[in-house]
Design a protein around this motif. Structure first.
Motif, short mmCIF file in Angstrom:
data_model
loop_
_atom_site.label_atom_id
_atom_site.label_comp_id
_atom_site.label_asym_id
_atom_site.label_seq_id
_atom_site.Cartn_x
_atom_site.Cartn_y
_atom_site.Cartn_z
N ALA A 129 53.47 -0.31 7.31
CA ALA A 129 54.48 -1.30 7.68
C ALA A 129 55.79 -1.04 6.94
CB ALA A 129 53.98 -2.71 7.39
N SER A 130 56.41 0.10 7.20
CA SER A 130 57.63 0.50 6.50
C SER A 130 58.83 -0.32 6.99
CB SER A 130 57.89 1.99 6.71
OG SER A 130 59.13 2.37 6.15
N LYS A 131 59.18 -1.35 6.21
CA LYS A 131 60.34 -2.20 6.49
C LYS A 131 60.31 -2.74 7.92
CE LYS A 131 63.28 0.07 3.06
NZ LYS A 131 64.57 0.73 2.78
N LEU A 132 59.13 -3.09 8.40
CA LEU A 132 59.03 -3.59 9.77
C LEU A 132 59.74 -4.93 9.95
CD1 LEU A 132 55.42 -2.72 11.00
CD2 LEU A 132 57.59 -1.68 11.65
N PHE A 133 59.77 -5.74 8.90
CA PHE A 133 60.46 -7.03 9.03
C PHE A 133 61.95 -6.81 9.26
CE2 PHE A 133 62.71 -10.77 7.44
CZ PHE A 133 62.06 -11.77 8.13
N SER A 134 62.55 -5.87 8.54
CA SER A 134 63.98 -5.57 8.75
C SER A 134 64.22 -5.06 10.17
CB SER A 134 64.45 -4.52 7.74
OG SER A 134 64.31 -4.99 6.42
N LYS A 135 63.30 -4.25 10.68
CA LYS A 135 63.42 -3.77 12.06
C LYS A 135 63.24 -4.91 13.05
CE LYS A 135 61.75 0.76 10.58
NZ LYS A 135 60.58 1.65 10.46
N PHE A 136 62.35 -5.85 12.72
CA PHE A 136 62.16 -7.03 13.56
C PHE A 136 63.46 -7.82 13.67
CE2 PHE A 136 61.31 -11.61 13.72
CZ PHE A 136 60.59 -11.70 14.91
N MET A 137 64.14 -7.99 12.55
CA MET A 137 65.41 -8.73 12.56
C MET A 137 66.47 -7.98 13.37
SD MET A 137 64.91 -11.52 10.74
CE MET A 137 66.16 -12.18 9.66
N ARG A 138 66.55 -6.67 13.17
CA ARG A 138 67.53 -5.85 13.89
C ARG A 138 67.27 -5.93 15.40
NH1 ARG A 138 70.61 -1.08 12.80
NH2 ARG A 138 69.81 -1.02 10.68
N ALA A 139 66.01 -5.77 15.80
CA ALA A 139 65.67 -5.80 17.22
C ALA A 139 65.93 -7.18 17.81
CB ALA A 139 64.20 -5.41 17.42
N SER A 140 65.62 -8.24 17.05
CA SER A 140 65.81 -9.60 17.56
C SER A 140 67.28 -9.89 17.81
CB SER A 140 65.23 -10.62 16.56
OG SER A 140 63.83 -10.48 16.45
N PHE A 141 68.14 -9.47 16.89
CA PHE A 141 69.58 -9.72 17.08
C PHE A 141 70.10 -8.92 18.27
CE2 PHE A 141 69.63 -11.60 12.82
CZ PHE A 141 70.53 -12.63 13.01
N PHE A 142 69.65 -7.68 18.42
CA PHE A 142 70.14 -6.90 19.58
C PHE A 142 69.65 -7.50 20.88
CE2 PHE A 142 69.91 -3.56 22.78
CZ PHE A 142 71.23 -3.15 22.78
N LEU A 143 68.38 -7.89 20.95
CA LEU A 143 67.86 -8.47 22.18
C LEU A 143 68.62 -9.74 22.57
CD1 LEU A 143 64.00 -8.05 21.74
CD2 LEU A 143 65.51 -6.77 23.25
N SER A 144 69.13 -10.46 21.57
CA SER A 144 69.86 -11.69 21.88
C SER A 144 71.24 -11.41 22.46
CB SER A 144 70.00 -12.55 20.62
OG SER A 144 70.93 -12.00 19.71
N THR A 145 71.68 -10.15 22.45
CA THR A 145 72.97 -9.80 23.06
C THR A 145 72.83 -9.36 24.51
OG1 THR A 145 72.91 -7.46 22.39
CG2 THR A 145 73.82 -9.04 20.80
N ILE A 146 71.58 -9.15 24.98
CA ILE A 146 71.36 -8.68 26.34
C ILE A 146 71.47 -9.85 27.31
CG2 ILE A 146 69.70 -7.63 27.91
CD1 ILE A 146 68.63 -5.99 25.62
N GLN A 147 72.34 -9.71 28.30
CA GLN A 147 72.56 -10.77 29.28
C GLN A 147 71.55 -10.67 30.42
OE1 GLN A 147 75.49 -12.96 28.60
NE2 GLN A 147 74.92 -11.86 26.73
N ASP A 148 71.49 -11.74 31.20
CA ASP A 148 70.56 -11.77 32.34
C ASP A 148 70.83 -10.65 33.34
OD1 ASP A 148 69.50 -14.00 31.19
OD2 ASP A 148 70.38 -15.43 32.59
N ASP A 149 72.10 -10.25 33.47
CA ASP A 149 72.44 -9.24 34.47
C ASP A 149 72.36 -7.81 33.92
OD1 ASP A 149 74.59 -9.20 32.79
OD2 ASP A 149 76.10 -9.64 34.31
N GLY A 150 71.84 -7.65 32.70
CA GLY A 150 71.67 -6.33 32.14
C GLY A 150 72.85 -5.83 31.33
N THR A 151 73.91 -6.62 31.22
CA THR A 151 75.04 -6.22 30.38
C THR A 151 74.78 -6.65 28.94
OG1 THR A 151 76.21 -8.28 30.93
CG2 THR A 151 76.68 -6.34 32.28
N ILE A 152 75.57 -6.07 28.03
CA ILE A 152 75.39 -6.36 26.61
C ILE A 152 76.61 -7.11 26.10
CG2 ILE A 152 75.05 -5.35 24.32
CD1 ILE A 152 73.75 -2.96 25.69
N SER A 153 76.38 -8.27 25.51
CA SER A 153 77.46 -9.09 24.97
C SER A 153 77.88 -8.57 23.60
CB SER A 153 77.02 -10.55 24.87
OG SER A 153 77.98 -11.33 24.18
#
Length: 282
Positions: free
Chosen positions: A208-232
């Protein structure tokens, strides 16, 4: 003759396509037969009395209120019955043939959001889900003829998504960008699921090499993805995981806890990040 005007734009649809926010797991990771636990004891849970049913009816009608803890306890009993019916083949819950742990995610997310006063229910759910994950890992390891480790699988999905994320800004065709964003979403979605599976099944921190940090990074990026597939350019904070889920994972990630004990700055950074996550209730 009346000329038709332009078709109204449908939110979340581009070129006749919309992002799949619940991508299925890879076919190679789906079991050929459902999970069945044979060495886990069935737990009988109290059934709702007619008074409880009446209180629920009055609550739904807006005529009274039921304490949150009472409602969550009843819900936890329903989730436990569903899990036992599906994994043990016993009980009054609706049975589902579980062939991949992603089908357990609704129960896992409910578990992660339970308050401290429902610790007994939390332990029951955690034990049953954890045993299901361990059984899945055992069967997949036998099928692959090599050990399956959730944390290692999570790392693979994260780096696949991260690599694609680095290149998506260079894609000029809207159609190709849409497909690239879907691939990034799929990779990060499965990464998050697998990381959670690693925590729930209590895998050792070796992989589990820094998986929590990767979880945070992935969560923030996923929250920028719009319904139409564009990135905010900014995260949509309502699309981030609830604060209770983040705290649940942070407390149980032994690799993270070891780093927190030695790094005061990291503790401060984590406390600062938590303000961006909304509470599940309230």
């Amino acid at each position: 003759m009346v000329m038709a005007g332009p078709e109204p734009k449908v939110r979340g649809v581009i070129y006749g396509r919309s992002l799949d926010f619940k991508p299925p797991p890879p076919a190679v990771d789906v079991l050929g037969s459902p999970l069945k636990l044979t060495d886990v004891e069935y737990v009988r849970v109290p059934q709702k009395s007619w008074r409880d049913q009446l209180r629920l009816f009055l609550q739904s009608s807006g005529l009274t209120t039921i304490p949150m803890a009472a409602r969550l306890r009843w819900q936890s009993h329903d989730v436990l019955e569903w899990l036992q019916a599906s994994l043990l083949g016993r009980g009054r819950g609706r049975r589902v043939a579980v062939t991949h742990p992603v089908q357990l995610m609704p129960a896992i997310e409910f578990l992660m959001g339970l308050p401290p006063e429902l610790e007994i229910e939390r332990r029951l759910l955690h034990t049953l889900i954890g045993r299901g994950l361990i059984e899945y890992r055992k069967r997949m390891s036998q099928a692959r003829e090599r050990p399956l480790i959730f944390a290692k699988e999570a790392n693979g999905h994260f780096f696949a998504g991260f690599k694609e994320q680095q290149l998506v800004s260079k894609v000029s065709s809207p159609g190709e960008q849409f497909q690239a964003v879907q691939r990034i979403y799929n990779s990060y979605y499965h990464f998050r699921c697998l990381y959670i599976f690693a925590i729930i099944s209590r895998e050792p921190p070796d992989h589990a090499s820094k998986l929590f940090s990767k979880f945070m990074r992935a969560s923030f990026f996923l929250s920028t993805i719009q319904d139409d597939g564009t990135i905010s350019s900014k995260p949509a904070y309502r699309q981030l995981p609830p604060k209770e889920h983040v705290v649940f994972l942070a407390k149980r990630d032994s690799a993270l806890q070891a780093r927190l004990r030695e790094d005061e700055q990291l503790r401060a950074e984590l406390q600062g990040l938590l303000r961006y996550f909304r509470p599940l209730r309230g």
